[in-house]
Design a protein around this motif. Structure first.
Motif, mmCIF file in Angstrom:
data_model
loop_
_atom_site.group_PDB
_atom_site.id
_atom_site.type_symbol
_atom_site.label_atom_id
_atom_site.label_comp_id
_atom_site.label_asym_id
_atom_site.label_seq_id
_atom_site.Cartn_x
_atom_site.Cartn_y
_atom_site.Cartn_z
ATOM 1 N N ASP A 14 11.385 -8.899 13.774
ATOM 2 C CA ASP A 14 12.436 -9.547 12.827
ATOM 3 C C ASP A 14 13.551 -8.513 12.532
ATOM 4 O OD1 ASP A 14 14.168 -10.252 10.619
ATOM 5 O OD2 ASP A 14 12.601 -12.005 9.963
ATOM 6 N N LYS A 15 14.703 -8.547 13.120
ATOM 7 C CA LYS A 15 15.820 -7.632 12.910
ATOM 8 C C LYS A 15 16.203 -7.399 11.502
ATOM 9 C CE LYS A 15 20.549 -6.700 14.392
ATOM 10 N NZ LYS A 15 21.753 -7.252 14.890
ATOM 11 N N ASN A 16 16.143 -8.309 10.650
ATOM 12 C CA ASN A 16 16.348 -8.039 9.171
ATOM 13 C C ASN A 16 15.264 -7.397 8.479
ATOM 14 O OD1 ASN A 16 18.659 -9.803 9.030
ATOM 15 N ND2 ASN A 16 17.559 -11.308 8.891
ATOM 16 N N VAL A 17 14.033 -7.484 8.638
ATOM 17 C CA VAL A 17 13.007 -6.812 8.072
ATOM 18 C C VAL A 17 13.136 -5.249 8.665
ATOM 19 C CG1 VAL A 17 10.479 -6.535 8.363
ATOM 20 C CG2 VAL A 17 11.310 -8.687 7.865
ATOM 21 N N LEU A 18 13.413 -5.292 9.999
ATOM 22 C CA LEU A 18 13.458 -3.661 10.477
ATOM 23 C C LEU A 18 14.702 -2.930 9.877
ATOM 24 C CD1 LEU A 18 12.765 -1.874 12.776
ATOM 25 C CD2 LEU A 18 14.210 -3.030 14.146
ATOM 26 N N GLN A 19 15.673 -3.673 9.911
ATOM 27 C CA GLN A 19 16.860 -3.056 9.130
ATOM 28 C C GLN A 19 16.601 -2.733 7.560
ATOM 29 O OE1 GLN A 19 20.028 -5.568 9.707
ATOM 30 N NE2 GLN A 19 20.470 -4.840 11.821
ATOM 31 N N GLU A 20 15.797 -3.343 6.872
ATOM 32 C CA GLU A 20 15.639 -3.072 5.653
ATOM 33 C C GLU A 20 14.302 -2.150 5.431
ATOM 34 O OE1 GLU A 20 16.125 -4.004 1.500
ATOM 35 O OE2 GLU A 20 17.127 -4.378 3.166
ATOM 36 N N ALA A 21 13.554 -2.178 6.371
ATOM 37 C CA ALA A 21 12.713 -0.963 6.357
ATOM 38 C C ALA A 21 13.253 0.321 6.579
ATOM 39 C CB ALA A 21 11.391 -1.000 7.408
ATOM 40 N N GLU A 22 14.243 0.438 7.489
ATOM 41 C CA GLU A 22 14.829 1.527 7.999
ATOM 42 C C GLU A 22 15.738 2.169 6.669
ATOM 43 O OE1 GLU A 22 16.964 0.517 11.511
ATOM 44 O OE2 GLU A 22 15.205 1.052 13.068
ATOM 45 N N ARG A 23 16.385 1.074 6.051
ATOM 46 C CA ARG A 23 17.169 1.421 5.106
ATOM 47 C C ARG A 23 16.345 2.077 3.877
ATOM 48 N NH1 ARG A 23 18.689 -0.590 0.190
ATOM 49 N NH2 ARG A 23 17.417 -2.363 0.243
ATOM 50 N N CYS A 24 15.439 1.651 3.521
ATOM 51 C CA CYS A 24 14.545 1.975 2.695
ATOM 52 C C CYS A 24 13.830 3.349 2.679
ATOM 53 C CB CYS A 24 13.223 1.004 2.505
ATOM 54 S SG CYS A 24 12.351 1.325 0.973
ATOM 55 N N LEU A 25 13.499 3.846 4.009
ATOM 56 C CA LEU A 25 13.036 5.079 4.289
ATOM 57 C C LEU A 25 13.984 6.087 4.355
ATOM 58 C CD1 LEU A 25 10.819 4.097 7.517
ATOM 59 C CD2 LEU A 25 10.049 4.849 5.313
ATOM 60 N N ALA A 26 15.346 5.546 4.682
ATOM 61 C CA ALA A 26 16.299 6.589 4.739
ATOM 62 C C ALA A 26 16.698 6.787 2.987
ATOM 63 C CB ALA A 26 17.775 5.840 5.336
ATOM 64 N N GLN A 27 16.642 5.931 2.407
ATOM 65 C CA GLN A 27 16.823 5.896 0.742
ATOM 66 C C GLN A 27 15.939 6.750 0.232
ATOM 67 O OE1 GLN A 27 16.570 2.380 -1.502
ATOM 68 N NE2 GLN A 27 18.356 3.031 -2.636
ATOM 69 N N ALA A 28 14.435 6.732 0.640
ATOM 70 C CA ALA A 28 13.581 7.583 0.218
ATOM 71 C C ALA A 28 13.774 8.918 0.564
ATOM 72 C CB ALA A 28 12.338 7.176 0.905
ATOM 73 N N ALA A 29 14.294 9.338 1.765
ATOM 74 C CA ALA A 29 14.667 10.543 2.095
ATOM 75 C C ALA A 29 15.857 11.351 1.429
ATOM 76 C CB ALA A 29 15.045 10.562 3.769
ATOM 77 N N GLU A 30 16.760 10.332 0.951
ATOM 78 C CA GLU A 30 17.821 10.821 0.295
ATOM 79 C C GLU A 30 17.367 11.243 -1.202
ATOM 80 O OE1 GLU A 30 22.412 9.019 -0.968
ATOM 81 O OE2 GLU A 30 21.226 8.031 0.620
ATOM 82 N N THR A 31 16.672 10.348 -1.664
ATOM 83 C CA THR A 31 16.382 10.588 -3.128
ATOM 84 C C THR A 31 15.530 11.816 -3.331
ATOM 85 O OG1 THR A 31 16.064 8.213 -3.488
ATOM 86 C CG2 THR A 31 14.868 9.397 -5.081
ATOM 87 N N ASN A 32 14.353 12.199 -2.297
ATOM 88 C CA ASN A 32 13.696 13.234 -2.614
ATOM 89 C C ASN A 32 13.292 13.689 -1.137
ATOM 90 O OD1 ASN A 32 11.693 15.395 -3.150
ATOM 91 N ND2 ASN A 32 11.592 14.590 -5.237
ATOM 92 N N LEU A 33 13.635 14.309 -0.531
ATOM 93 C CA LEU A 33 13.235 14.593 0.940
ATOM 94 C C LEU A 33 12.021 15.434 1.234
ATOM 95 C CD1 LEU A 33 13.676 14.363 4.054
ATOM 96 C CD2 LEU A 33 15.166 16.618 3.899
ATOM 97 N N LEU A 34 11.688 16.359 0.430
ATOM 98 C CA LEU A 34 10.570 17.003 0.343
ATOM 99 C C LEU A 34 9.448 16.154 0.192
ATOM 100 C CD1 LEU A 34 8.794 19.455 1.112
ATOM 101 C CD2 LEU A 34 9.499 20.400 -1.139
ATOM 102 N N ALA A 35 9.331 15.316 -1.035
ATOM 103 C CA ALA A 35 8.315 14.508 -1.507
ATOM 104 C C ALA A 35 8.197 13.374 -0.445
ATOM 105 C CB ALA A 35 8.417 14.020 -2.853
#
Length: 376
Positions: A55-76
């Motif tokens: 599902d393209k929407n699910v995939l994009q949302e997962a990728e966005r979420c992971l990118a946001q996690a990295a931006e928030t606190n990359l080391l953690a």
């Protein structure tokens, strides 16, 4: 997204967002432990699973979420990824996705970006870096056919080894490859890691470890090794480390042993091992032409001519590539000899004119292969 010690929380998946399995996702919690931090939250492993959703929407949302996690606190985030990678109770999909995410924050194709990533890694807290390295090492030998951990080890090594850090890494990998009782998966993973390190790290930095690396590689390549997977990993690692072994090729007895093992590998019944062994011969001829006279008549000529006749295209191509390389080397040597004669000084090397002697045998094979049609 909750990232442990940072205390920063940001929403990711919206409530009732669709998932590949039609479950509703409310929020995603990415604590350093990788566990959900609140009831009804979605754990990191579930987000990683969503990265292969059709599902393209699910995939994009997962990728966005992971990118946001990295931006928030990359080391953690990297700590959590390393924990998921090492978690043997997770599915292969989750572990591979965690390894891919981790690798992508350790290296990049662009040279400048890769250097920035390496400096960023070195700026992280020493204890957190040690935790990630330990978790990645724990993953070796537990992933099946995945090479994620081996790649992560190599890319961390790219940052650490030039700084004199992680000195225990190469001895540990070598030990795991040579220790009696090491599992097939452990040998394969550690040999993969050695191969990646030899590909990625400046070989001058590895020079002091060259003998140890070569010992492990040759042991894994030998015909006595019962696992074809280990033999293949060893053969590929040798290909990556041939420039590192220059001093060994200068010593006759060591060179004889290396050439014996490589030539034996060309006779392996496994196509991948056979092809990789022939690739080694091609590179050896390019790097060490001046040392090949001893082996050309008794072994290399017959091995490579047989390869050219092979019904397996990948093998035949390597046989042809071998003689193309010999042609290139000898053409350069003829030019160098002419320049030396004009300048009144002796040439650095002289051609053995292998191609001239082999031409009568090579041309009929090449002509025959040119007449063969590929059915589409």
């Amino acid at each position: 997204i909750s990232l442990g010690a940072s205390g920063v929380e940001k929403p990711c998946f919206e409530r009732n967002a669709p998932l590949a399995d039609s479950r509703a996702a409310e929020e995603i919690s990415l604590g350093a432990s990788g566990r959900s931090e609140a009831a009804g939250t979605m754990e990191l492993y579930q987000i990683l699973e969503a990265t292969i959703s059709p599902d393209k929407n699910v995939l994009q949302e997962a990728e966005r979420c992971l990118a946001q996690a990295a931006e928030t606190n990359l080391l953690a985030f990297l700590v959590s990824l390393a924990d998921e990678l090492a978690n043997v109770s997770r599915s292969s999909v989750v572990r591979s996705a965690a390894g891919l995410q981790l690798k992508n924050y350790l290296t990049a194709k662009d040279v400048k970006t890769r250097e920035q990533y390496q400096q960023r890694w070195l700026s992280f807290d020493l204890g957190m870096r040690a935790h990630i390295k330990q978790r990645v090492l724990e993953t070796l030998g537990t992933e099946g056919r995945s090479r994620s951990a081996a790649q992560c080890v190599a890319y961390i090594a790219c940052a650490d080894l030039p700084q004199g850090l992680w000195p225990e890494l190469i001895p540990l990998l070598v030990q795991n490859c040579t220790l009696e009782g090491s599992t097939e998966s452990m040998k394969e993973s550690c040999m993969d890691a050695i191969g990646f390190i030899c590909e990625e790290v400046n070989q001058e930095i590895l020079r002091d470890q060259a003998n140890h690396i070569l010992t492990a590689v040759i042991q894994c390549m030998r015909k006595e090794e019962s696992s074809l997977r280990v033999r293949l990993a060893g053969t590929k690692a040798l290909l990556a480390s041939l420039e590192l072994t220059r001093a060994n090729f200068e010593k006759e007895n060591e060179r004889h042993f290396i050439m014996q093992v490589v030539c034996e590998a060309t006779q392996c019944t496994d196509t991948e091992v056979k092809v990789s062994a022939h690739q080694n011969l091609v590179k050896i001829m390019s790097l060490y032409y001046q040392h090949m006279e001893t082996y050309m008549g008794p072994a290399l000529f017959a091995i490579t001519v047989d390869a050219m006749k092979s019904d397996v295209d990948d093998v035949a191509l390597q046989g042809i590539e071998f003689w193309s390389t010999v042609c290139d080397e000898e053409t350069d040597l003829v030019i160098e000899a002419a320049e030396a004669a004009d300048g009144g000084y002796p040439p650095r090397q002289t051609s053995r004119f292998y191609v001239k002697g082999a031409l009568q045998y090579l041309l009929p094979i090449l002509m025959l292969r040119l007449t063969q049609q590929v059915e589409l």
